[in-house]
Scaffold this active site. Structure first.
Site, PDB file in Angstrom:
ATOM      1  CB  ILE A  86     104.317  19.964  16.711  1.00 53.03           C
ATOM      2  CG1 ILE A  86     104.648  18.524  16.381  1.00 53.03           C
ATOM      3  CG2 ILE A  86     104.787  20.320  18.116  1.00 53.03           C
ATOM      4  CD1 ILE A  86     106.145  18.272  16.251  1.00 53.03           C
ATOM      5  CG  HIS A 144     100.336  30.560  19.507  1.00 54.67           C
ATOM      6  ND1 HIS A 144     100.609  29.227  19.678  1.00 54.67           N
ATOM      7  CD2 HIS A 144     101.340  31.223  20.127  1.00 54.67           C
ATOM      8  CE1 HIS A 144     101.722  29.091  20.373  1.00 54.67           C
ATOM      9  NE2 HIS A 144     102.192  30.287  20.671  1.00 54.67           N
ATOM     10  CG  HIS A 178     105.723  31.762  17.684  1.00 52.34           C
ATOM     11  ND1 HIS A 178     106.926  31.843  18.351  1.00 52.34           N
ATOM     12  CD2 HIS A 178     104.861  31.158  18.531  1.00 52.34           C
ATOM     13  CE1 HIS A 178     106.793  31.302  19.548  1.00 52.34           C
ATOM     14  NE2 HIS A 178     105.542  30.890  19.685  1.00 52.34           N
ATOM     15  CB  SER A 208     108.099  27.084  24.799  1.00 48.13           C
ATOM     16  OG  SER A 208     107.272  26.940  23.667  1.00 48.13           O
TER      17      SER A 208
HETATM   18  P1  AMP Z   1     105.250  29.477  22.469  1.00 48.90           P
HETATM   19  O1  AMP Z   1     105.087  28.657  23.703  1.00 48.90           O
HETATM   20  O2  AMP Z   1     104.318  30.642  22.390  1.00 48.90           O
HETATM   21  O3  AMP Z   1     106.681  29.868  22.271  1.00 48.90           O
HETATM   22  O4  AMP Z   1     104.799  28.553  21.262  1.00 48.90           O
HETATM   23  C1  AMP Z   1     105.658  27.640  20.661  1.00 48.90           C
HETATM   24  C2  AMP Z   1     104.777  26.645  19.957  1.00 48.90           C
HETATM   25  O5  AMP Z   1     105.587  25.938  19.031  1.00 48.90           O
HETATM   26  C3  AMP Z   1     104.127  25.593  20.881  1.00 48.90           C
HETATM   27  O6  AMP Z   1     102.721  25.696  20.778  1.00 48.90           O
HETATM   28  C4  AMP Z   1     104.659  24.272  20.326  1.00 48.90           C
HETATM   29  O7  AMP Z   1     103.690  23.262  20.343  1.00 48.90           O
HETATM   30  C5  AMP Z   1     105.071  24.650  18.908  1.00 48.90           C
HETATM   31  N1  AMP Z   1     106.097  23.831  18.306  1.00 48.90           N
HETATM   32  C6  AMP Z   1     107.278  23.451  18.846  1.00 48.90           C
HETATM   33  N2  AMP Z   1     107.982  22.720  17.975  1.00 48.90           N
HETATM   34  C7  AMP Z   1     107.234  22.649  16.840  1.00 48.90           C
HETATM   35  C8  AMP Z   1     107.412  22.028  15.576  1.00 48.90           C
HETATM   36  N3  AMP Z   1     108.510  21.311  15.275  1.00 48.90           N
HETATM   37  N4  AMP Z   1     106.444  22.169  14.651  1.00 48.90           N
HETATM   38  C9  AMP Z   1     105.339  22.863  14.933  1.00 48.90           C
HETATM   39  N5  AMP Z   1     105.113  23.466  16.106  1.00 48.90           N
HETATM   40  C10 AMP Z   1     106.041  23.364  17.046  1.00 48.90           C
END
Ligand code: AMP
Length: 124
Positions: free
Chosen positions: A42, A112, A110, A105
């Site tokens: 997002i 990336h 997951h 976060s």
């Molecule tokens: P991390 O910081 O490695 O845990 O990555 C979490 C990622 O999830 C971040 O890059 C956010 O931008 C992404 N994110 C959070 N909420 C959503 C959502 N609803 N749809 C898509 N991506 C999201």
């Protein structure tokens, strides 16, 4: 600074990715099978920024178990396939953030997939 990260007490019901996987938040899947899904981040940090997320709830890579070996390999191969689908033939980066200092976060494991431009290194 306020800690806005989800805590490592997440249950399958309380991460945003769980809601996406269960269809409670409408999201376009770029890939889906019985083990994982892939969808656009997002808040993209590059022209292509896609998340590959296992359906199985694992909070973070440091919590993965021996029994997850096949699943973890599958996630990497799906990441490769999604990169090919996105025509990232010049290269890309796969990232797993782990825990607080890893800047994780969302506490649902997951990968990336980041690309579509020349990336720089080191990342910090
Ligand atoms: P991390 O910081 O490695 O845990 O990555 C979490 C990622 O999830 C971040 O890059 C956010 O931008 C992404 N994110 C959070 N909420 C959503 C959502 N609803 N749809 C898509 N991506 C999201």
């Amino acid at each position: 600074m306020a800690d806005t990260t989800e805590k490592n007490t997440a249950t399958p019901d309380d991460t945003i990715f769980g809601k996406i996987i269960r269809g409670e938040i409408k999201t376009e899947f770029l890939y889906k099978d019985d083990k994982c899904v892939a969808f656009k981040d997002i808040n993209p940090v590059a022209p292509i920024h896609i998340l590959i997320v296992p359906i199985k709830f694992i909070t973070q890579i440091s919590e993965a178990k021996e029994e997850d070996e096949k699943l973890l390999g599958h996630l990497l191969l799906v990441a490769k396939k999604v990169a090919e689908d996105q025509k990232l033939d010049k290269g890309y980066r796969l990232v797993i953030n782990n825990g607080k200092e890893g800047q994780q976060s969302v506490y649902h494991l997951h990968i990336h997939l980041i690309g579509g431009k020349q990336l720089s290194w080191p990342p910090c």
